[in-house]
Design an enzyme around this catalytic site. Sequence first.
Site, PDB file in Angstrom:
ATOM      1  N   SER A 307       0.861  -1.199   0.000  1.00 19.10           N
ATOM      2  CA  SER A 307       0.000   0.000   0.000  1.00 19.10           C
ATOM      3  C   SER A 307       0.888   1.236   0.000  1.00 19.10           C
ATOM      4  O   SER A 307       2.092   1.139   0.257  1.00 19.10           O
ATOM      5  CB  SER A 307      -0.878   0.021   1.250  1.00 19.10           C
ATOM      6  N   ASP A 308       0.325   2.400  -0.237  1.00 26.03           N
ATOM      7  CA  ASP A 308       1.071   3.624   0.031  1.00 26.03           C
ATOM      8  C   ASP A 308       0.963   3.919   1.528  1.00 26.03           C
ATOM      9  O   ASP A 308       0.268   3.225   2.280  1.00 26.03           O
ATOM     10  CB  ASP A 308       0.579   4.793  -0.834  1.00 26.03           C
ATOM     11  N   PHE A 309       1.629   4.980   1.959  1.00 29.96           N
ATOM     12  CA  PHE A 309       1.800   5.249   3.382  1.00 29.96           C
ATOM     13  C   PHE A 309       0.454   5.384   4.116  1.00 29.96           C
ATOM     14  O   PHE A 309      -0.325   6.291   3.841  1.00 29.96           O
ATOM     15  CB  PHE A 309       2.631   6.524   3.557  1.00 29.96           C
TER      16      PHE A 309
END
Length: 763
Positions: A307-309
Amino acid sequence: MDSASLKTPSPARSAPSRRAFLAGSVAATALCARAWAAPRAKAADLHIEHLIRRMTLEEKAGQLSIFRSPVANMRINPLGRRDPTRNDALADVRLGGAAGYFNGFDLAFNRELQRVAVEESRLRIPLIFAADVIHGLKITFPIPLGEASGFDPELCRRTTRSAAEEATSYGLHWTFAPAVDVARDERWGRVVEGAGEDPWLGALIAAARVRGYQGEDLRAPGSMVACAKHFAGYGGVEGGMEYNTVDIPETTLRQVHLPPFKAAFDAGALTTMAAFNDVAGVPCTANRRLLTEILRDEWRFRGLAVSDFEAVIELVIHGYAADEKDAVAKALAAGCDMSLGGDLYRQHIPALVREGRLSGTIVDEAVRRVLRVKKAIGLFDNPYRSLDADRQAAIDRRPAMIALAREAARKSVVLLKNDGGALPLRKSGQSIAFVGPYVSDRSNVLGSWAVYAEPERAVTLEEGVRAALGPDASCSFTPGCDPDKPLDGGLDAAVEAARKADVVVLYLGERERITGEAASRVSIVIPPHQMALAEAVATTGKPVVVILKHGRALALTGAVRDAQAILCSWFLGSESGNALADVLFGDHAPRGRLPVSFPQASGQEPFYYDHRTTGRPQMDDAAAFKARYREVTNEPLFAFGHGLSYSTIAYGSTIVGAPRVGRDGVVKVSARISNTGARAAHEVAQLYVHTRVAAITQPVRQLKGIRHVELAPGEEKLVEFELRAADLAYVHPDLAAHADAGVYDVWIAPSAIAGEKASFILV
Ligand code: BGC
């Protein structure tokens, strides 16, 4: 811990290569199939299967979670969550509760974490250390968009290789790069991280960057795992506003935004990162169509999707998931294997599986993907790879890396205009006033995402010029204003300096903070107080050379647009000042090409060369009821592909080898190119194609080839390209890509709006 105790154990035995790891590549399918059938590859799988069988649900959830390092250099917490402390991290690792850590690379601490993982955790699974190594670590190369101006994939491979060599000596295994987002709206700050507006060029550069990071052998000490991001469509955020929604049809997604990802995976990229944005209402973090149907089922990608942050919790904020648990279930079921930051996966996966709300098979498959990446880079055999203080000391500021930073920087400079041969400047017999907020500034040299670099070692323009000219140089350096505010007496001092000089070099543009992530702009102009400086200097009547500092295409006006010469210099990285001096004084002629179109005005964005034709295209400025704005022409101020050298180049007619070609045939397209000036030149000839009639209307032109040509003064060369039916393919309404029979226009040209058209028929 002393450096002797940080030594890496002797290299491990060889194992499946990067190619063997990913069978997703069309080109590498046969090779991969062979490699996966090999006994060693099978043994690797057996080891992973054995581990998965022994893991508890809690340990599996740990392997699907990577946390921001307690020693992270960059700490931004948009959602206000707490990062683990050193003790938290050591305790978590002991319990098998983390796959790894990112964005912190204290060698001794990471080595201690790794020791705990492989000596004290139950299953002894090694950690993976990651970071955003976007354009170098300590030694910084030009911002990726700037480097794309080289139109030179080999340069991109070399710089990413060098960055990987350095980053792996600082304890890193995995970079969250390259960003391969195609970006066509220059208001979006993250334009800075990709290769610009063109999918073909973007694909070429994406593949090159992956090859650079990952190298020929993933287990080599200087190789690191690449992550093609942000999957997908991030560059299409509405209005260019960061994190905004994306609403584009799948045909466009496939034709424009996905090709660089496909190229990155074909080149072997082991990982991808889901984008923050939604596409047509489905956030990418939980987008099954993207993460499973396209990525895995269609492209056969076998790597890992992260995932992104902290994006998993954002599924709730988006309004796509009811609560944290629902978000975790939806993300994993869609194909997002690992969560980056935040510990929702670790907290909720075990319960979700026990409650029957998430399939254990999905969790096992995600864990398999994580372990395969760790295996591919040799962590099971050599967990201390990249954690070797001796290697770090040997690599630190290696002269070849610094030389490469300077070479990449000067190759990234684009000469937009050069009226009356204002450039190059003479090294003597001419007094030069360097004016502008960046002439001696060190804090805006490196560019966005240079979080681990050393700005104090970056070379300013003043330092580069002084080194080039020596102590007797006749030049002055006057800021005139700050990057984002006027300076008391600044204008007067600048005008005075200009009056005393024969020529003025004005260094203006964006400061780092208004480019990059979370730095979308409404108006992509030079800040007004800097424009006031340019106008004041122009009143002296002295010839003006503008150097632009910028992370995107800009809408240039007034005294900047009207300067005698304009150099596009982006953020050039550690060697910026030296590289600029190389170009200004003609030791190296500029050769860069624009990877993004410069509009006439901000309001034209998104503004890109390969737009479709409307039913009412603008034919000339006078015509009414045409697709255009009232105030400006549709012509770019500076076109995609444009870039001058210190010589002049003439293009002959575009010649096609045959008027008709069969589906299995090859069309030869050629043109004569000559250097009509007095200096040697490096020309980048570009091949463009237009499909006249199609089931989905096609862009006015599309880049399909580039050739780098060295031309001595007076020299002429024949430039040839070959086109096949596959090069003419477009994505049809049924999502299949193929070429239609019909008429095709072609140009060999120095930019997207130049060249002479020729045509052929595909039968
Ligand atoms: C960015 C990613 C980056 C991640 C980790 C996010 O805010 O969108 O590109 O890799 O942070 O630093």
